[in-house]
Design a protein around this motif. Sequence first.
Motif, PDB file in Angstrom:
ATOM      1  N   LEU A   1       0.786  -1.227   0.000  1.00  0.00           N
ATOM      2  CA  LEU A   1       0.000   0.000   0.000  1.00  0.00           C
ATOM      3  C   LEU A   1       0.819   1.279   0.000  1.00  0.00           C
ATOM      4  O   LEU A   1       0.261   2.362  -0.111  1.00  0.00           O
ATOM      5  N   PHE A   2       2.137   1.205   0.142  1.00  0.00           N
ATOM      6  CA  PHE A   2       2.915   2.417   0.364  1.00  0.00           C
ATOM      7  C   PHE A   2       2.654   3.485  -0.696  1.00  0.00           C
ATOM      8  O   PHE A   2       2.240   4.597  -0.373  1.00  0.00           O
ATOM      9  N   ALA A   3       2.907   3.171  -1.942  1.00  0.00           N
ATOM     10  CA  ALA A   3       2.775   4.180  -2.990  1.00  0.00           C
ATOM     11  C   ALA A   3       1.329   4.633  -3.182  1.00  0.00           C
ATOM     12  O   ALA A   3       1.082   5.755  -3.614  1.00  0.00           O
ATOM     13  N   THR A   4       0.365   3.793  -2.853  1.00  0.00           N
ATOM     14  CA  THR A   4      -1.036   4.160  -3.076  1.00  0.00           C
ATOM     15  C   THR A   4      -1.514   5.218  -2.091  1.00  0.00           C
ATOM     16  O   THR A   4      -2.535   5.857  -2.328  1.00  0.00           O
ATOM     17  N   ARG A   5      -0.783   5.415  -0.974  1.00  0.00           N
ATOM     18  CA  ARG A   5      -1.218   6.388   0.022  1.00  0.00           C
ATOM     19  C   ARG A   5      -0.377   7.652   0.017  1.00  0.00           C
ATOM     20  O   ARG A   5      -0.586   8.538   0.833  1.00  0.00           O
ATOM     21  N   ASP A  11       7.685  14.857   0.580  1.00  0.00           N
ATOM     22  CA  ASP A  11       6.429  14.115   0.561  1.00  0.00           C
ATOM     23  C   ASP A  11       6.566  12.742   1.215  1.00  0.00           C
ATOM     24  O   ASP A  11       5.634  12.260   1.860  1.00  0.00           O
ATOM     25  N   LEU A  12       7.729  12.108   1.054  1.00  0.00           N
ATOM     26  CA  LEU A  12       7.948  10.840   1.747  1.00  0.00           C
ATOM     27  C   LEU A  12       7.992  11.063   3.256  1.00  0.00           C
ATOM     28  O   LEU A  12       7.380  10.311   4.024  1.00  0.00           O
ATOM     29  N   ARG A  13       8.719  12.088   3.673  1.00  0.00           N
ATOM     30  CA  ARG A  13       8.811  12.375   5.105  1.00  0.00           C
ATOM     31  C   ARG A  13       7.431  12.689   5.677  1.00  0.00           C
ATOM     32  O   ARG A  13       7.053  12.215   6.742  1.00  0.00           O
ATOM     33  N   GLY A  46       1.778   9.429   9.873  1.00  0.00           N
ATOM     34  CA  GLY A  46       1.327   8.096  10.267  1.00  0.00           C
ATOM     35  C   GLY A  46       0.604   7.354   9.165  1.00  0.00           C
ATOM     36  O   GLY A  46      -0.023   6.326   9.418  1.00  0.00           O
ATOM     37  N   ASP A  47       0.701   7.865   7.931  1.00  0.00           N
ATOM     38  CA  ASP A  47       0.028   7.194   6.815  1.00  0.00           C
ATOM     39  C   ASP A  47       0.758   5.922   6.399  1.00  0.00           C
ATOM     40  O   ASP A  47       0.183   5.063   5.726  1.00  0.00           O
ATOM     41  N   ILE A  85       9.026  -0.158   1.340  1.00  0.00           N
ATOM     42  CA  ILE A  85       9.014   1.001   0.450  1.00  0.00           C
ATOM     43  C   ILE A  85       9.536   0.555  -0.920  1.00  0.00           C
ATOM     44  O   ILE A  85      10.757   0.446  -1.120  1.00  0.00           O
ATOM     45  N   PRO A  86       8.648   0.279  -1.848  1.00  0.00           N
ATOM     46  CA  PRO A  86       9.072  -0.181  -3.179  1.00  0.00           C
ATOM     47  C   PRO A  86       9.586   0.991  -4.009  1.00  0.00           C
ATOM     48  O   PRO A  86       8.809   1.856  -4.427  1.00  0.00           O
TER      49      PRO A  86
END
Length: 236
Positions: A9-13, A29-31, A37-38, A45-46
């Motif tokens: 789900l990482f990239a989808t959120r 944006d990653l930070r 907490g998303d 992390i792909p």
Amino acid sequence: MTGRRHRSLFATRLVNTTPEGEQPQVLGDLRRAMLDGDEPPGTPIPIDAVAAFFGVSQNPVREALKILIGEGLVQHTPHVGYRVAHLTFAEFRELYDVRQALESSALRSAVEHATPADDLALRDVHESLAEAVHAGDERAYHARSREFHMTLIAPARMARLQRMYESAWNITEPARPMARVSQPGRVAFHGEHDRMVEAFVARDAERLVAESATHYEHLRSAIEAFAGDPDVFVQP
């Protein structure tokens, strides 16, 4: 294995906050996703999916992840990959001890240098925190609680200490600990914040430090309640 439901789900959120026509703010944006907490602890992390999301090559993503490793937000395992930092409970609790020590050091200076404008800023964020408590808004409470403590020490004007304090706080954010506290617990914490505001405005440094110590004692008790949750902490 932990956090299985988060694995794809990482990239989808992620949210891309870059204005049109500008270079993607990959690091920011990653930070932000982790601090909000998303992206829970242990989330893989792909790199390819993140790069595709931002429309960049994998190099900017790797560079951003290196920085986030230095900040304690990301972990890397050779031949396995990157993931949101997943701590043991002992490591997590130690960060609360660090935060308390730094906060205690800053509070006396904050009281000494505080102005009426600082009082107003603290009251404003405290009011926003109250709204989150009464609304039962876990996400807002997570954010406003952090903002309250940052505002409390800001008048100390101790930039290095504040950066260390913020760093220690950041590492705990992916777990969203305050969002995991029960509603009665959040109400009780807000009462402690009330007393901290009163001591701050009264410029009573000794009382403020004592109230902060009591607050951290109760915070440690609260996080103890989910010490065995594998979605939050690495288990023995």
